[in-house]
Motif scaffolding. Structure first.
Motif, mmCIF file in Angstrom:
data_model
loop_
_atom_site.group_PDB
_atom_site.id
_atom_site.type_symbol
_atom_site.label_atom_id
_atom_site.label_comp_id
_atom_site.label_asym_id
_atom_site.label_seq_id
_atom_site.Cartn_x
_atom_site.Cartn_y
_atom_site.Cartn_z
ATOM 1 N N ALA A 238 7.326 3.137 9.657
ATOM 2 C CA ALA A 238 7.351 4.067 10.790
ATOM 3 C C ALA A 238 6.205 3.855 11.760
ATOM 4 O O ALA A 238 6.282 4.297 12.908
ATOM 5 C CB ALA A 238 7.331 5.509 10.284
ATOM 6 N N TRP A 239 5.136 3.190 11.313
ATOM 7 C CA TRP A 239 4.000 2.999 12.202
ATOM 8 C C TRP A 239 3.165 1.808 11.745
ATOM 9 O O TRP A 239 3.312 1.329 10.613
ATOM 10 C CB TRP A 239 3.125 4.256 12.269
ATOM 11 N N GLU A 240 2.285 1.362 12.633
ATOM 12 C CA GLU A 240 1.422 0.226 12.339
ATOM 13 C C GLU A 240 0.146 0.353 13.152
ATOM 14 O O GLU A 240 0.177 0.772 14.315
ATOM 15 C CB GLU A 240 2.154 -1.077 12.700
ATOM 16 N N ALA B 264 0.869 -1.186 0.000
ATOM 17 C CA ALA B 264 0.000 0.000 0.000
ATOM 18 C C ALA B 264 0.896 1.222 0.000
ATOM 19 O O ALA B 264 1.083 1.899 1.022
ATOM 20 C CB ALA B 264 -0.926 -0.016 1.210
ATOM 21 N N ASP B 265 1.476 1.486 -1.156
ATOM 22 C CA ASP B 265 2.480 2.535 -1.256
ATOM 23 C C ASP B 265 1.937 3.916 -0.916
ATOM 24 O O ASP B 265 2.692 4.811 -0.510
ATOM 25 C CB ASP B 265 3.067 2.558 -2.678
ATOM 26 N N PHE B 266 0.621 4.099 -1.052
ATOM 27 C CA PHE B 266 0.050 5.410 -0.757
ATOM 28 C C PHE B 266 0.181 5.763 0.719
ATOM 29 O O PHE B 266 0.057 6.928 1.102
ATOM 30 C CB PHE B 266 -1.413 5.462 -1.199
ATOM 31 N N LEU B 267 0.447 4.761 1.557
ATOM 32 C CA LEU B 267 0.606 5.030 2.987
ATOM 33 C C LEU B 267 1.975 5.616 3.315
ATOM 34 O O LEU B 267 2.148 6.229 4.369
ATOM 35 C CB LEU B 267 0.414 3.739 3.790
ATOM 36 N N GLY B 268 2.949 5.404 2.430
ATOM 37 C CA GLY B 268 4.299 5.889 2.684
ATOM 38 C C GLY B 268 5.307 4.784 2.497
ATOM 39 O O GLY B 268 5.002 3.715 1.956
ATOM 40 N N ASP B 269 6.531 5.026 2.983
ATOM 41 C CA ASP B 269 7.629 4.092 2.822
ATOM 42 C C ASP B 269 7.293 2.738 3.440
ATOM 43 O O ASP B 269 7.014 2.644 4.632
ATOM 44 C CB ASP B 269 8.890 4.660 3.488
ATOM 45 N N GLY B 270 7.318 1.690 2.624
ATOM 46 C CA GLY B 270 7.024 0.348 3.117
ATOM 47 C C GLY B 270 5.567 0.123 3.418
ATOM 48 O O GLY B 270 5.232 -0.799 4.179
#
Length: 964
Positions: A866-868, A803-809
């Motif tokens: 960076a987050w989950e 889900a690249d729209f969420l950011g890195d990774g």
């Protein structure tokens, strides 16, 4: 009911956020100069199939990957344990729809023998039928002092979660591979064998109501040595949960729901007339009376209760009463003050050393020590019918004036809140260790040998425990003929057993002296030392190949010896305590020698609709010192018509040998009336009965299991998608059980000579015929008379994608699992018409084998490096309080329905550092603060089933983890 966060909780959260932030900052500062930690692994789903190139060792010793094993296996990865911030692996396992939280702190408010205990119970068939392994080896079980009724099982408190690599769950019989107890399945806890660096975790939690406070600190450290030939890992974990108060600590508890027996329903003009035999109702109170109630039929005194000053007034009995409870009326619940969840303190360590002596031989030592302590607030003294003699010195003047001259005694009932309640402290300490070698012989052959030893030291102390004899002496108080002061009658009579007796005033709350309260109570203690020694050897290899691939064979042997010894205090040994704490000393042991063989043979490969096809079979022979030679076997196959689609089927015969307490426990005596029909005449006698003892002649249980299903692991465009659907049918016969006195009496009355032989007989003095005899005692041990059959469908579904729209990774993953119960048949073995019952769809907790029709677990996770964030949904289908209600005129009920319930849990993580070595995590359990439905247990008077439903309500957890 949803409520706002109170000030205490808000203040605590504020302090915890600040404290955790400071702690994380300090640890980060110290770790800044440390070696960089490796990147955290990508998240796995709760029940996802392992990758095809990873060996699943639990379901088969010969399959080279999980899809080749014919028995379904589910896997829980360490990331799931970390994500949910759990303190024990039990908390995650019990979310799996295949498990039932039969014995866990959430359900253990009534488990006075082991309130901190956490066991694995697959299929709700009892924890004694689920085998727990660690790195594929047995560990010493937990054996409490209860003479029967508490199964001998492995306590999951043994294992620190930070040492766990993953947990593999085989959801089918596996006795042919692992021996006794693997009837409903196997839980194999895989510990980390190699670890480099240090990981420290700290967390704390609290409920919205300001209780259920939890603190935890844990660490794991490891390093390599000898140029990488060796690795040492050690972990330690401490947690403290402060438990939960009584039902009045929650709004749903203050509703005071209970099921009341309507004993007045056949009497016209009374409140219960025309209503069902059982009534589910709020506002249910004790009918015993906190100040005492006169229950004898005496004009002017019947149903009078006592005020603290000794005056009397009518007791408000409410609308309908049955047994010791009533709907409405005065007073409070019969379980006022009884903890809904126990306090649990837990400390555990585990470590291992692995060393490569050569390229083909590795030696290892692993093991640990655990200590768990459970604290539980128990019940107040309950006197359903206590005789008071006419000359009792404490009888109030108003009562004495109304006593007829011919009345020599009368009976009162009383619930003695004012005398305090008993409380329990249960300690369970378990050192255990394993030493072994493993290696390769060449040509695809592997071997391993190991020996393990463990000791479970159990200790139970019950404080403020009423002593039956002392209570009887203290209640029978008269006036001293010289001084006129209250004195125990037995003291005046010179009874040595009553030495130190202090007279007890039961008339009105608060009138008992401190000396009397101290005299009538004692401290019960019991201890159990349980030893287990095991030695085993295994060989796995490829003796030859077919055109479709190598045939893999595994064989080995095992020796096991288990011993148990129980000691107890003098009073408890003689069954002298009124409510709990009685444990009769005994000892016992058994040993077993076993051998097994397993083979997997590929039959086809890379053909149209035969991408692969293989057969698997296993056989084990075990020679027990107690039950002789026993056999277990399994046969199955897997078919992969196209790559990624797997069809599997397995059939097994499994065994469970009787545990030591089922063989040798002396049980305990009670005294009740028993009725038998002899030559058409009913003869009743009040006789001593022991129906809880073991039986050295009891045999093993046998299980027949069939599993069949499909599993699909997506490839190509469907990569990241997986689904499995498995049917299972488990039949257990000759189940070990102890029948009740009523069951045995009915079987005897129906002409069963064996059950009549369990009674002793003497002359019936009520008739002139010297040959007319009546029963005088009953002794009945464990019997192989029960049976179970459960049939259901397990479904798991997994999906993960970027889900690249969420950011890195950026990534999204989903995991779902569910179990639908087709039938859950329980045969109690009594031979009665209603002895065989299908308990599927029964959400109450009064009956063995009860299980909801459907349970599901859905987790969805989104996040980046960076987050989950994870949202979990746990669903329990609607059902019945008891499926037998409303089937007979004697068990009709006004409301037998239990509504469906869904819980939402929210988990989050924030990562800091290039390699995510600094982590802050949090959890909100029961996000919507969902109340449990009323599902009362009428015997223990608890209003909801903690085995399935959350009693705590919305609660919070926050913590930090650092890796360096």
């Amino acid at each position: 009911m949803t409520g706002s966060i109170d000030r205490r909780t808000a203040s605590w959260l504020h302090r915890m956020l600040a404290s955790t932030a400071l702690t994380a900052t300090a640890i980060a500062a110290q770790a800044a100069t440390a070696q960089e930690a490796p990147a955290a692994p990508e998240a796995e789903t709760e029940t996802a199939a392992r990758p095809a190139d990873e060996v699943i060792i639990t379901a088969s010793r010969t399959a080279t990957n999980g899809l080749q094993a014919p028995t379904p296996t589910q896997v829980v990865g360490v990331e799931v344990l970390e994500r949910q911030a759990v303190t024990t692996v039990m908390e995650v396992l019990n979310q799996n729809p295949a498990f039932k939280a039969t014995r866990s702190p959430g359900a253990n408010a009534t488990n006075t023998s082991s309130p901190a205990q956490a066991t694995a119970d697959l299929r709700a068939l009892g924890g004694q039928r689920t085998l727990v392994l660690v790195n594929q080896s047995r560990v010493v079980p937990f054996a409490p002092a209860s003479n029967l009724g508490v199964p001998t099982t492995t306590d999951l408190n043994l294992f620190p979660t930070n040492m766990i690599e993953r947990v593999e769950v085989v959801t089918g019989g596996a006795s042919a591979l692992y021996g006794s107890d693997a009837v409903s399945g196997v839980v194999n806890i895989i510990m980390k064998k190699k670890f480099s660096g240090v990981e420290v975790t700290g967390q704390a939690g609290i409920s919205q109501r300001g209780d259920y406070a939890t603190q935890r600190i844990g660490a794991i450290a490891g390093t390599s040595f000898a140029d990488g030939r060796g690795n040492v890992v050690i972990s330690a974990d401490y947690s403290n949960n402060e438990g939960m108060g009584d039902i009045y600590s929650r709004d749903w508890g203050r509703d005071e729901y209970m099921i009341v027996s309507n004993s007045q329903r056949t009497v016209p003009g009374t409140p219960g007339f025309g209503q069902p035999a059982l009534i589910l109702s709020p506002n249910v109170h004790n009918s015993l009376g906190a100040g005492g109630v006169i229950i004898s039929n005496i004009p002017g005194l019947t149903n009078m209760t006592f005020n603290p000053d000794g005056s009397i007034r009518p007791f408000d009995k409410g609308e309908i009463f049955g047994g010791q409870v009533m709907i409405g009326g005065e007073g409070q619940s019969i379980i006022k003050g009884v903890a809904q969840m126990p306090d649990v303190r837990r400390f555990t360590t585990y470590g291992s050393v692995y060393f490569d002596f050569s390229d083909s031989v590795t030696g290892y030592i692993e093991g640990g020590f655990s200590r768990s302590v459970g604290f539980l607030d128990g019940i107040a003294i309950r006197l359903a019918s206590q005789a008071i003699r006419r000359d009792n010195v404490f009888i109030p003047t108003a009562v004495r004036a109304l006593l007829p001259a011919t009345t020599q005694s009368f009976n009162i009932s009383r619930i003695a809140y004012d005398l305090g309640k008993n409380y329990y402290e249960i300690t369970n300490e378990t050192p255990h260790g394993t030493i072994g070698l493993e290696g390769r012989l060449g040509g695809g052959w592997k071997w391993d040998v190991h020996a393990s030893y463990g000791v479970n030291n159990y200790s139970s102390i019950t404080y403020n425990n009423p002593v039956s004899a002392n209570l009887a002496f203290a209640i029978d108080a008269v006036a001293d003929p010289v001084t006129g002061a209250p004195v125990c009658r037995a003291v005046l009579q010179g009874n040595a057993a009553a030495a130190g007796c202090q007279p007890l005033n039961l008339f009105g709350e608060g009138n008992a002296s401190t000396a009397a309260r101290d005299y009538i109570t004692g401290q019960a203690w019991s201890k159990v030392k349980y030893d287990q020694f095991t030695a085993a050897a295994n060989i796995v290899g490829e003796p030859f190949s077919t055109w479709a691939g190598p045939v893999v064979v595994a064989f080995g042997g095992e020796y096991r010896r288990e011993t148990s010894s129980l000691t107890a205090d003098e009073v408890g040994s003689a069954n002298g305590f009124l409510t709990a704490g009685n444990a009769v000393p005994y000892s016992g042991e058994f040993s077993v020698k076993e051998g097994y063989i397993e083979a997997t043979a590929p039959l086809a490969k890379d053909m149209p609709f035969l991408h692969s096809l293989s057969l698997n079979g296993a056989f084990r022979y075990a020679d027990y010192s107690t039950v002789g030679g026993q056999q277990a076997w399994k046969v199955g196959g897997t078919w992969e018509p196209v790559e990624g689609l797997n069809v599997r089927v397995a059939r097994s015969r499994d065994i469970r040998a009787p545990a030591i307490n089922e063989l040798f426990s002396p049980g305990s005596n009670v005294r009740n009336s028993v009725s038998l029909v002899v030559d058409g005449v009913t003869k009743a006698a009040n006789i001593p009965q022991n129906t809880s003892q073991g039986n050295p002649d009891v045999g093993p249980e046998y299980g027949d299991t069939l599993t069949a299903g499909i599993a699909y692991r997506g490839t190509g465009a469907l990569r990241g998608f997986g689904i499995s659907v498995d049917y299972y049918n488990i039949k257990i016969k000759d189940a070990i059980t102890n029948l009740s006195t009523v069951n045995i009496a009915n079987l005897c009355s129906n002409g069963d000579a064996y059950f009549c032989s369990l009674f002793t007989y003497g002359p019936d003095t009520s008739t002139p015929d010297p040959n007319d005899r009546i029963h005088t005692g009953l002794v009945a041990g464990s019997l192989n008379v029960g049976a179970f059959e459960q049939e259901g469908i397990d479904v798991t579904l997994n999906y993960g994608t970027s889900a690249d729209f969420l950011g890195d990774g950026g990534r999204y993953s989903m995991s779902a699992s569910g179990t639908y119960i087709l039938s859950a048949i329980v045969d109690s073995g009594t031979g009665a018409a209603n002895a065989v019952v299908d308990r599927a769809g029964e959400n109450g907790w009064s009956n063995l084998g009860s299980i909801p029709r459907f349970r599901g677990n859905l987790s969805q996770t989104i996040g980046t490096r960076a987050w989950e964030l994870t949202l979990q949904t746990i669903f329990i289908s609607a059902g019945k309080q008891d499926v037998t209600y409303n089937t007979l005129p004697t068990n009709t009920i006004n409301d037998n329905d239990v509504p469906a319930v869904a819980y939402l849990n929210l988990f989050g993580k924030i990562f800091v550092g290039e390699n995510r070595q600094y982590e802050m995590f949090w959890a909100i359990n029961n996000l919507l603060d969902k109340d449990p439905p009323p599902t009362p247990y009428t015997i223990l008077n608890f209003p909801t089933n903690g085995q399935y439903y959350d009693k705590v309500g919305r609660n919070f957890m926050i913590g930090a983890r650092v890796r360096f």
